[in-house]
Design an enzyme around this catalytic site. Structure first.
Site, PDB file in Angstrom:
ATOM      1  N   LYS A 123      96.825   0.479  55.994  1.00 24.08           N
ATOM      2  CA  LYS A 123      95.809   0.156  55.256  1.00 24.08           C
ATOM      3  C   LYS A 123      95.564  -1.646  55.502  1.00 24.08           C
ATOM      4  O   LYS A 123      96.452  -2.170  55.261  1.00 24.08           O
ATOM      5  CB  LYS A 123      95.733   0.055  53.677  1.00 24.08           C
ATOM      6  N   TYR A 146      87.692  -3.079  51.113  1.00 23.03           N
ATOM      7  CA  TYR A 146      89.209  -3.772  51.181  1.00 23.03           C
ATOM      8  C   TYR A 146      89.759  -3.777  52.461  1.00 23.03           C
ATOM      9  O   TYR A 146      90.232  -4.657  53.168  1.00 23.03           O
ATOM     10  CB  TYR A 146      90.163  -2.834  50.419  1.00 23.03           C
ATOM     11  N   GLY A 147      89.087  -2.924  53.517  1.00 18.75           N
ATOM     12  CA  GLY A 147      89.530  -2.804  54.774  1.00 18.75           C
ATOM     13  C   GLY A 147      89.656  -1.323  55.243  1.00 18.75           C
ATOM     14  O   GLY A 147      89.510  -0.284  54.421  1.00 18.75           O
ATOM     15  N   GLN A 148      89.834  -0.985  56.485  1.00 19.73           N
ATOM     16  CA  GLN A 148      89.989   0.186  56.913  1.00 19.73           C
ATOM     17  C   GLN A 148      91.270   1.050  56.662  1.00 19.73           C
ATOM     18  O   GLN A 148      92.344   0.216  56.641  1.00 19.73           O
ATOM     19  CB  GLN A 148      89.878   0.637  58.503  1.00 19.73           C
ATOM     20  N   ASP A 158      92.397   2.906  38.041  1.00 17.62           N
ATOM     21  CA  ASP A 158      91.354   3.689  38.775  1.00 17.62           C
ATOM     22  C   ASP A 158      91.840   5.090  39.345  1.00 17.62           C
ATOM     23  O   ASP A 158      91.931   5.507  40.163  1.00 17.62           O
ATOM     24  CB  ASP A 158      91.411   2.783  40.145  1.00 17.62           C
ATOM     25  N   GLY A 164      89.886   6.338  56.031  1.00 18.37           N
ATOM     26  CA  GLY A 164      89.087   5.762  54.948  1.00 18.37           C
ATOM     27  C   GLY A 164      88.735   4.545  55.168  1.00 18.37           C
ATOM     28  O   GLY A 164      88.690   4.120  56.341  1.00 18.37           O
ATOM     29  N   GLY A 208      86.611   1.046  53.207  1.00 21.75           N
ATOM     30  CA  GLY A 208      86.146   0.435  52.078  1.00 21.75           C
ATOM     31  C   GLY A 208      86.061  -1.234  52.170  1.00 21.75           C
ATOM     32  O   GLY A 208      86.198  -1.799  53.459  1.00 21.75           O
TER      33      GLY A 208
END
Lengths: 253, 478
Positions: free
Chosen positions: B54, B36-38, B168, B32, B34
């Site tokens: 995360k 926000y981070g990987q 979300d 993933g 984003g």
């Protein structure tokens, strides 16, 4: 999933008074006594409150910040974690956790305004770095439940929800943060103890009401005694004694 | 149920010697990405257990530990349920880490040793719902959909009784393992609420396609009903095989909702005229509710439940608890046992996008050979996979980067449309004249505005929050 409060893992994790009163060996070496330890924590609770009044955050943030600070010192020494840095950092972290964010630079500004003493002087980078250490010490448990929440439904149930009683009990709850009660007792019992004290002070008969509650009245009375003891000894907590205690921390062993 | 009991007490765990280091894990693969981070799939070296890591990015933070991460951690530490992702621990990385290109990491700002990185460690899940649904040839069975929906509702009900709004809910935030278990993930936008609903909350939450009308109309006092709208969107998407409200911006989003659910007025939604943007978005023509008509091919009980989820007035919208009692879950075919579901090869939206892109590239090469640059994509079995993803990169030389930024564990917030307009154009399933109307077989005459994938779709899951993250974090009382 725990079926109720008494079987929840949370309940099992409340601390014993002895654990809370354990002075870290590093601090002991510097001559910090249990008395000093309590005194410094009380002083820091006051410091957090004073700072909070400057930056204008809700009482809830103060309560959470003080709880964080007290939790930190069940695991870390004051020698390694200077209370004069931990206190504002806990306020900073609590302001985020309670959704009333305060900027670090604002805190630094008011720290300087409140204390001219160099020993209180910390910069933004110090707070940010301590924030991570505090998070680790808290093991990232950031949710704190406070007695305030149960206060008003309880007062209402007891038929004591007039302004006078509300203000008195609220003030009593505020003062409980000058002690370690929040680490040791479930919040609703602390709220009940404050109601108990207030009803005795105001000569309201709550015996029947308390009897109907399914709570251990011994615990409630013990908490009440602890609060009263604190008020009793409060005037002995002088500025000099606090400074003397803090002074020990800065000494080299 | 837990409810009150949980969290009535102030917990401190048994003393620890601080967080463990991320070096206890071996990173296997990125799953993933984003702002926000990987997010990585990783293996705990000591035990061999596979987990998801995360990363919390710290390098851009002027205000220390990001408040979004604080929110998520706070909430995840409080929730313990089989349908909610489990945060196992938090680990730190002391040294300056190497970045993706192998350059040594920037020396930590403020000399903070934690700037190397902080990771949240989650249990590993094989799929997310979007990734799974996008697999070529994937068709869910009715008992399977019921099974997923029931778990989603159970998890959400748990959040709501514990006074947490997820804010979300969407396919890529619903994780599924090979035992058929569904777990809610990504609580980065979640927050606690109190029942009186007096607090002002930001309406800039929930991915556009799943955002309820009250938020689009600008309300700042809302409750669990916002999540239930998203659940309704997912439910319809599972039944229909593609997103039902793929708006590209907020006005279009509202319009799509009105077209299906009718326009709100004081009759169907008492108090709606007092919501900030009600007048601004008041439709000029009459718009009737046509949900039953459009989805008339759905099973009767499914339609009945969907009607209650996609109710405009949040006060009348069904709650998670009542939805679990719906006839739908208690009539044949019953929800299946999660364990009876087939096991699939791992699929996350991040990865399926990658694979899709590979397919597209191959296809593109093929087409170029045939000199039919505009030829519609070859229909693959399970055409809904086609319909939803619109794999039609025929005229763009710029590849659709596998930035698929909506993965559950970490995804972009506060970026507009990360892969914006180069996503859907040229050819496309609609161009091929495949099922005509936007709502497929059931509604050939369903009005369309540019079509579900026309023009510059913002892309599934783009959060459309605008602005930068800091503004979002500190500017609002969230």
């Amino acid at each position: 999933m725990a079926a109720n409060f008494w079987t929840s893992s949370h309940y099992k994790h409340l601390l014993d008074q002895e654990d809370v009163d354990m002075v870290n060996p590093l601090d002991k070496e510097k001559g910090i006594t249990l008395e000093d330890f309590k005194l410094i924590k009380m002083h820091m609770a006051n410091y957090i409150l004073k700072l909070a009044q400057q930056v204008k955050v809700r009482q809830r943030v103060v309560a959470t910040a003080v709880t964080y600070m007290r939790r930190v010192y069940t695991k870390k020494s004051m020698t390694e974690y200077d209370p004069r840095l931990v206190a504002p950092t806990c306020l900073y972290l609590a302001s985020k956790a309670e959704e009333s964010t305060v900027q670090a630079r604002l805190l630094v500004f008011y720290i300087k305004k409140l204390y001219a003493d160099d020993k209180y002087r910390y910069e933004i980078k110090d707070i940010l770095e301590m924030e991570m250490k505090v998070l680790e010490a808290l093991n990232y448990y950031l949710v704190v439940y406070h007695p305030y929440r149960s206060l008003s439904p309880l007062l209402q149930d007891a038929g004591l929800n007039d302004l006078n009683m509300t203000q008195l009990t609220w003030g009593l709850v505020n003062d409980t943060y000058k002690m370690d009660l929040i680490l040791v007792h479930p919040p609703h019992l602390i709220a009940l103890a404050c109601i108990y004290i207030a009803s005795v002070l105001r000569e309201k008969d709550t015996t029947a009401w308390f009897e109907e509650l399914r709570v251990d009245m011994n615990v409630v009375k013990n908490i009440s005694m602890e609060i009263l003891d604190f008020y009793e000894s409060n005037r002995m907590f002088t500025e000099e004694r606090i400074n003397a205690a803090l002074q020990k921390l800065t000494l080299r062993p | 149920m837990t409810i009150e009991a949980l969290g009535q007490v102030n917990v401190t765990e048994s003393p620890t010697a601080g967080s463990r280091s991320v070096d206890c894990f071996e990173k296997l693969e990125q799953i993933g990405e984003g702002t926000y981070g990987q997010v990585y799939m990783a293996k705990e070296i000591e035990t061999g257990e596979v987990v998801a890591l995360k990363k919390i990015r710290m390098d851009n933070e002027r205000e220390g530990f990001p408040i979004t991460a604080i929110r998520e951690i706070k909430i995840l530490k409080k929730l313990h349920h089989e349908n909610v992702i489990k945060l196992k621990e938090i680990v730190t990385s002391d040294g300056p880490e190497k970045d993706e290109q192998g350059r040594p990491g920037k020396s930590s700002i403020h000399g903070n040793k934690y700037k190397g990185g902080i990771y949240m460690v989650f249990e590993y899940m094989d799929h997310d719902l979007t990734g799974l649904a996008d697999r070529p040839g994937m068709r869910f069975t009715v008992p399977q959909i019921k099974c997923y929906m029931r778990q989603l509702l159970t998890g959400l009900h748990y959040c709501h009784v514990n006074q947490v709004l997820h804010r979300d809910i969407k396919g890529s935030n619903l994780l599924i393992d090979n035992e058929g278990n569904v777990k809610l993930a990504d609580f980065g936008l979640a927050r606690s609420f109190s029942n009186d609903q007096n607090a002002n909350l930001t309406n800039r939450v929930i991915t556009l396609w799943y955002r309820p009308p009250e938020l689009l109309l600008g309300t700042t006092k809302y409750g669990p009903a916002v999540d239930m709208w998203s659940v309704g969107c997912i439910f319809a998407e599972l039944l229909q095989g593609k997103p039902i409200f793929p708006g590209k911006d907020e006005p279009e989003q509202l319009n799509k909702i009105y077209e299906l659910c009718g326009a709100p007025d004081e009759v169907n939604w008492p108090g709606v005229s007092k919501i900030p943007y009600y007048n601004k978005f008041k439709p000029t023509r009459q718009m009737k509710r046509r949900l039953r008509e459009v989805f008339r091919h759905f099973d009767r009980h499914a339609l009945e439940l969907l009607e209650k989820m996609l109710t405009l007035d949040p006060a009348q919208r069904i709650t998670a608890k009542d939805a679990l009692d719906a006839e739908y879950f208690w009539t044949d075919p019953l929800p299946c046992d999660p364990k009876s579901l087939p096991k699939y090869e791992s699929s996350h939206e991040f990865q399926t996008k990658k694979k899709r892109q590979q397919r597209q590239n191959e296809e593109m090469a093929k087409r170029q050979k045939m000199q039919h640059p505009r030829l519609p994509p070859i229909q693959q079995p399970g055409q809904h996979a086609q319909m939803r993803s619109g794999p039609n990169q025929t005229i763009h030389s710029q590849p659709q980067v596998a930035a698929g930024p909506t993965h559950h564990y970490g995804k972009p917030r506060g970026r507009g449309a990360p892969y914006g307009s180069n996503n859907m154009s040229g050819g496309g399933p609609r161009g091929s004249g495949s099922s005509g109307g936007g709502y497929g077989v059931g509604a050939p005459n369903y009005p369309q505005q540019g079509g579900p994938y026309g023009g510059s779709t913002a892309g599934r899951g783009s959060n459309m929050m605008g602005g930068n993250r800091n503004q979002q974090q500190y500017g609002w009382q969230q």
